[in-house]
Write an enzyme that holds these catalytic residues in place. Structure first.
Site, mmCIF file in Angstrom:
data_model
loop_
_atom_site.group_PDB
_atom_site.id
_atom_site.type_symbol
_atom_site.label_atom_id
_atom_site.label_comp_id
_atom_site.label_asym_id
_atom_site.label_seq_id
_atom_site.Cartn_x
_atom_site.Cartn_y
_atom_site.Cartn_z
ATOM 1 N NE ARG A 13 -1.293 2.674 2.659
ATOM 2 C CZ ARG A 13 -0.890 3.877 3.048
ATOM 3 N NH1 ARG A 13 -0.995 4.917 2.240
ATOM 4 N NH2 ARG A 13 -0.348 4.043 4.242
ATOM 5 C CG ASP A 14 2.872 4.676 2.835
ATOM 6 O OD1 ASP A 14 2.562 5.474 1.926
ATOM 7 O OD2 ASP A 14 3.410 5.037 3.893
ATOM 8 C CG HIS A 211 3.720 5.066 8.920
ATOM 9 N ND1 HIS A 211 3.366 3.987 8.150
ATOM 10 C CD2 HIS A 211 3.977 6.077 8.045
ATOM 11 C CE1 HIS A 211 3.386 4.334 6.865
ATOM 12 N NE2 HIS A 211 3.762 5.603 6.769
ATOM 13 C CG HIS A 213 7.530 8.145 5.223
ATOM 14 N ND1 HIS A 213 7.268 8.010 3.876
ATOM 15 C CD2 HIS A 213 6.474 7.598 5.866
ATOM 16 C CE1 HIS A 213 6.097 7.430 3.711
ATOM 17 N NE2 HIS A 213 5.590 7.171 4.908
ATOM 18 C CB CYS A 244 8.470 11.001 -5.647
ATOM 19 S SG CYS A 244 8.167 11.534 -7.334
ATOM 20 C CG ASN A 253 6.680 3.605 3.747
ATOM 21 O OD1 ASN A 253 5.942 3.895 4.667
ATOM 22 N ND2 ASN A 253 6.285 3.657 2.478
#
Lengths: 310, 310
Positions: A13-14, A211, A213, A244, A253
């Protein structure tokens, strides 16, 4: 044996949602199979979001319908609004394996919340209170991530006391787990450790997840600070996916490989296999047609003459 | 105002020495100028090594001869043997600015020492004892780096008690600063913090420096652990230079930008300017013809609407 730590694999997902080129449903399902093969027991598989806004997640229902029968593995669907929760619940009616968790999202600031979800913090609290109740009533494990908890791409500084208060509101609303997200990768260790510790203390009994990054290379440092503050559950994505694709090296992540190396060599068990993760990294890099950002994915574990260094 | 921390910029030496394509002396000197412009006050500018073994450092004397007159800046030459110390001393006779420090190297293991320097640890202790004395007698600040202190590319595990003992031997030999190097980037925070603290305690009075590589993405976490253990001086390279240019993303030294972000947002001063570092990163990436590994170099500081977030 009980593992000390739990990794939630968010690459399907992420890790993928910002990819411009559509990743085929079959490749997403193959990725999920690899993650299970690595030992992952919680996997965020899709986001029930408007496909016009996030075309990469347009196949959310198809992904859920194709999930393997994997005993002991919990599958998570991300839900940004009530419609998302409805879709998560409905997707359970598909044949085969179904979702186990609804991952809701509360943005910590008005500035980011209005742009990302079209709602203020106050509206987000109200919406998530409904969403958590609905998911729970349907038998899903209902958890929520507080987004931009360590810094906002529009407002900058985020008051930690405000985040603690949001966590308390979500705990009161029945959240079964609360994650703090460094959505834009701006946190530093003292900040992450302090806020994580404050939230753990405030919502005692409700598990806290981080979570992180790795936008500025500090996610492993922040994960370690979070661990030291008492956090035992961490999101991560194979290969550090999520950046990106048009900004080389703009990492997304924190890499699952980085966390497995960090925790593994620190004597902490996660139940995931680092060699399998490195192999999965190379396999998925070939599918994506480019190297993935994770540094451990490139360097591998600390192995000398074929033997892992203890 | 006294800065809390000191950064030693090693990009001209450790950052470049593995580059296959020769970086022109003028570009090396331009890089040194940019580092000074960023606020660097200690810079490792060259290695007095056999040019057949490290062709990139063949212009060591020319670099030193071209050093700018920079009051308050200390220039370091790396010396791997007595011949290196002789060259460092001799290079001071060149016109203009001269070296301030001799950086000696003691490899922590026989396995790596024999391959890297053609000597065992015992031979390395003897050689460095002579080298430090000679450099000091010539008026150079005499410091030594214990290489492979957190793991060896040939022997794997390195006993921390052994490293503490080596540090004590070098302190006894008159070293004015002792660095611990994670040469292959295998350390984890508890390990780095514990060993750094043990060395600081053992050689009380002699400053301890950390030299970290970001091969597995943990260098910032390890730097933070070293800071918490009492270390106040850190090597780093602009852009995270130092990786093998033929292994994309195989990062080398910890990026100066990463340390400036980590420490700066943690409220600790280094005297270096992060925006100038990010600009220097982009300038040097253009010279090298490729993006540099540093993530902060790509993402920049935490800036919203042109304002740095406090």
């Amino acid at each position: 044996m009980q593992n000390t730590l739990q990794i939630v694999e968010v690459s399907p997902r992420d890790g993928l949602q910002n990819e411009k080129g559509f990743v085929e449903t079959a490749d997403k399902l193959a990725l999920i199979d690899r993650l299970i093969g690595m030992g992952a027991t919680r996997i965020e598989v899709a986001s029930f979001v408007n496909p016009r806004r996030v075309p990469q997640m347009a196949d959310a229902e198809a992904v859920v319908a194709g999930l393997p029968d994997a005993p002991g593995v919990r599958f998570i669907g991300l839900c940004l609004n009530e419609r998302g929760v409805d879709r998560a619940i409905a997707s359970r009616d598909a044949p085969g394996r179904s979702l186990d968790e609804a991952g809701c999202v509360l943005v910590a600031t008005d500035g980011f919340g209005i742009i990302n979800q079209g709602q203020t913090v106050a509206e987000g609290i109200a919406a998530n209170t409904l969403m958590l109740a609905k998911a729970k009533a349907a038998g899903l494990f209902a958890q929520v991530t507080i987004s931009a908890a360590f810094g906002c791409p529009y407002e900058g500084h985020v008051d930690p006391a405000h985040v603690v208060e949001l966590a308390a509101r979500m705990a009161d609303a029945g959240a079964q787990e609360i994650a703090l997200a460094d959505t834009i990768g701006v946190g530093v260790p003292n900040q992450v450790g302090d806020l994580t510790g404050a939230v753990i203390e405030k919502i005692a009994g409700v598990p806290v997840r981080l979570h992180l990054h790795d936008t500025r290379g500090l996610a492993p440092a922040n994960a370690w600070a979070g661990y030291q503050a008492g956090c035992r559950t961490f999101d991560s994505a194979l290969g550090g996916l999520g950046g990106c694709p048009f900004a080389p090296g703009a990492a997304g992540n924190v890499g699952t490989e980085e966390l497995l190396y960090l925790f593994g060599r620190s004597g902490l068990s996660t139940g995931l296999d680092i060699d399998a993760a490195v192999a999965a990294n190379h396999w998925f890099a070939a599918i994506m047609g480019r190297p993935l950002p994770s540094r451990v994915g490139k360097a591998g574990d600390f192995i000398i003459n074929g033997e892992r260094v203890a």
